[in-house]
Design a protein around this motif. Structure first.
Motif, short mmCIF file in Angstrom:
data_model
loop_
_atom_site.label_atom_id
_atom_site.label_comp_id
_atom_site.label_asym_id
_atom_site.label_seq_id
_atom_site.Cartn_x
_atom_site.Cartn_y
_atom_site.Cartn_z
N UNK A 15 12.48 5.74 25.12
CA UNK A 15 11.03 5.95 24.94
C UNK A 15 10.50 7.66 24.35
N UNK A 16 9.75 7.62 23.24
CA UNK A 16 9.80 9.49 23.36
C UNK A 16 8.36 9.39 24.00
N UNK A 17 7.73 10.53 24.41
CA UNK A 17 6.33 10.21 24.43
C UNK A 17 6.10 10.03 23.70
N UNK A 89 13.91 -1.09 27.51
CA UNK A 89 13.28 -2.60 26.78
C UNK A 89 11.99 -3.35 27.38
N UNK A 90 12.05 -3.11 29.22
CA UNK A 90 10.80 -3.33 29.62
C UNK A 90 9.33 -2.87 29.24
N UNK A 91 10.03 -1.49 29.50
CA UNK A 91 8.55 -1.02 28.55
C UNK A 91 8.00 -0.77 27.12
N UNK A 92 9.57 -1.47 26.60
CA UNK A 92 8.87 -2.39 25.46
C UNK A 92 8.13 -3.27 25.52
N UNK A 97 4.41 -0.35 32.86
CA UNK A 97 4.55 -0.63 33.64
C UNK A 97 5.28 0.40 34.38
N UNK A 98 4.86 0.27 35.93
CA UNK A 98 5.20 1.43 36.85
C UNK A 98 5.91 1.60 37.50
N UNK A 99 7.30 -0.33 37.85
CA UNK A 99 8.49 -0.32 38.09
C UNK A 99 9.44 -0.56 37.64
#
Length: 108
Positions: A15-17, A89-92, A97-99
């Motif tokens: 992901x971009x910032x 995929x997790x960040x989407x 999510x920090x981990x």
């Protein structure tokens, strides 16, 4: 693709910032809206349930704010435990999510 499979990601697979900030701003706005709605309904609804919901929303809001800080300092998308990239995929799914999944699973 499994969320707990380590990957080497190119910049285009992350992901971009800007994308991360958009997702996080949306999460923050949603949580603030929920908190306002709970505040307005608090007198009419079961206080114990509303208190638990409010605590959960406040916790997530804190996590979103921490993720926004990570975007700004350049550490967003990197697992705070093992320092490996968190799969996009997790960040989407969970933009704050920090981990990574394996590290999250190892927390009791």
């Amino acid at each position: 693709m499994s969320l707990d499979t380590p990957q080497t990601e190119s910049r285009s697979e992350r992901l971009t910032a800007h994308e991360a900030l958009q997702r996080l701003e949306h999460e923050r706005a949603s949580r603030l809206t929920q908190l306002r709605a709970i505040g307005e309904a608090g007198r009419d609804a079961e206080e114990q349930v509303l208190s638990a919901q409010k605590d959960t929303i406040q916790r997530v809001l804190t996590e979103v704010e921490a993720a926004i800080t990570r975007v700004r300092d350049g550490s967003y998308g990197v697992c705070q435990n093992c320092s490996k990239p968190i799969p996009v995929e997790r960040l989407e799914i969970l933009p704050y999510a920090p981990l990574c999944v394996p590290c999250q699973r190892s927390i009791p």
